[in-house]
Design an enzyme around this catalytic site. Structure first.
Site, PDB file in Angstrom:
ATOM      1  N   LYS A 143     -10.358   0.099  -1.676  1.00 56.94           N
ATOM      2  CA  LYS A 143     -10.114  -0.214  -0.271  1.00 56.94           C
ATOM      3  C   LYS A 143     -10.499   0.990   0.572  1.00 56.94           C
ATOM      4  O   LYS A 143      -9.990   2.097   0.373  1.00 56.94           O
ATOM      5  CB  LYS A 143      -8.648  -0.578  -0.027  1.00 56.94           C
ATOM      6  CG  LYS A 143      -8.324  -0.863   1.450  1.00 56.94           C
ATOM      7  CD  LYS A 143      -6.895  -1.340   1.644  1.00 56.94           C
ATOM      8  CE  LYS A 143      -6.548  -1.487   3.119  1.00 56.94           C
ATOM      9  NZ  LYS A 143      -5.162  -1.965   3.331  1.00 56.94           N
ATOM     10  N   LYS A 153      -7.160   3.414  -2.547  1.00 56.75           N
ATOM     11  CA  LYS A 153      -7.435   3.313  -1.110  1.00 56.75           C
ATOM     12  C   LYS A 153      -7.681   4.708  -0.540  1.00 56.75           C
ATOM     13  O   LYS A 153      -6.993   5.661  -0.897  1.00 56.75           O
ATOM     14  CB  LYS A 153      -6.247   2.638  -0.420  1.00 56.75           C
ATOM     15  CG  LYS A 153      -6.334   2.531   1.096  1.00 56.75           C
ATOM     16  CD  LYS A 153      -5.110   1.796   1.641  1.00 56.75           C
ATOM     17  CE  LYS A 153      -5.025   1.877   3.159  1.00 56.75           C
ATOM     18  NZ  LYS A 153      -3.818   1.196   3.684  1.00 56.75           N
ATOM     19  N   ASP A 178       0.858  -1.186   0.000  1.00 58.16           N
ATOM     20  CA  ASP A 178       0.000   0.000   0.000  1.00 58.16           C
ATOM     21  C   ASP A 178       0.893   1.233   0.000  1.00 58.16           C
ATOM     22  O   ASP A 178       1.655   1.453   0.943  1.00 58.16           O
ATOM     23  CB  ASP A 178      -0.906   0.021   1.234  1.00 58.16           C
ATOM     24  CG  ASP A 178      -1.965  -1.074   1.231  1.00 58.16           C
ATOM     25  OD1 ASP A 178      -1.848  -2.025   0.433  1.00 58.16           O
ATOM     26  OD2 ASP A 178      -2.901  -0.980   2.044  1.00 58.16           O
TER      27      ASP A 178
END
Length: 218
Positions: free
Chosen positions: A182, A153, A91
């Site tokens: 996400k 995300k 990430d």
């Protein structure tokens, strides 16, 4: 929605600055027991955690975290190092100053470079929605779609606010079919988790959902 299904979409997360191996080991145990999608942990613990779980659980880590203003070269090194240590998922935080300057071409180049450095492992791109306008979020949906990254995300969980239903709806309306969503930061109830999934999130970054299940509050 079935509790097991929700757990299967959770990246069970511990990213506090003072996280110890004992704490990391415990969330790995929880991740394996409750069959979460992954555990998301600091990069310094990836190798140890990978050996500990023995292939029973995906290991996720973060790079350029939490502020995103590291150089592209530094982020690429972090990504390669993480993957070589056993990370299954990475990430990354985008350079938010570039976003504010409208330098979307540079943001795109950086995400592509980090994706290549991930050597085929999943890449999730954190855009820190609480610091962006809706127009900037929409532009970032386009950039992430073009970049080849796997997920967009919402948040690091270390800024002013975390995921919102509005932002997940906005993502769902503006990302391409190749990009998953996400939601992360501040997801505190099973009801919220279920709503984020219903709105389009395929993953949830959370430290609380497993705890709720363990405490019998699901």
């Amino acid at each position: 929605m079935d509790v097991k299904e929700i757990l299967g979409k959770c990246d069970h997360t511990l990213l506090s600055q003072t996280a110890t191996w004992e704490e990391i080991r415990k969330i790995c145990d929880d991740g394996m027991q409750y069959q979460t999608a992954s555990v998301c942990i600091p990069a310094s613990y990836v190798k140890q955690a990978k050996a500990y779980v023995g292939g029973k659980l995906a290991i996720c880590t973060v790079i350029g975290f939490p502020n995103g203003y590291d150089t592209t070269a530094a982020k690429c090194f972090e990504a390669t190092d993480a993957v070589e240590n056993g990370a299954d998922e990475v990430d990354m935080v985008v350079n938010l100053g570039w976003v504010k300057d409208g330098k979307y071409d540079l943001v795109l180049e950086e995400i592509k470079a980090v994706k290549a450095a991930c050597k085929g492992k999943l890449l999730k791109v954190i855009i820190e929605t609480c610091l962006l306008s809706d127009e900037e979020k929409i532009e970032m949906c386009k950039v992430v779609t073009e970049s080849g990254a796997d997920y967009i995300k919402t948040s690091t969980g270390f800024s002013k606010a975390g995921a919102t239903f509005h932002d997940v709806e906005l993502f769902a309306a503006n990302v391409g079919p190749n990009v998953k969503i996400k939601a992360a930061g501040g997801i505190a109830s099973m009801e919220d988790a279920e709503k984020f999934i219903a709105l389009g999130a395929s993953r949830l970054g959370t430290s609380r959902i497993v705890r709720l299940v363990k405490n019998g509050k699901e």
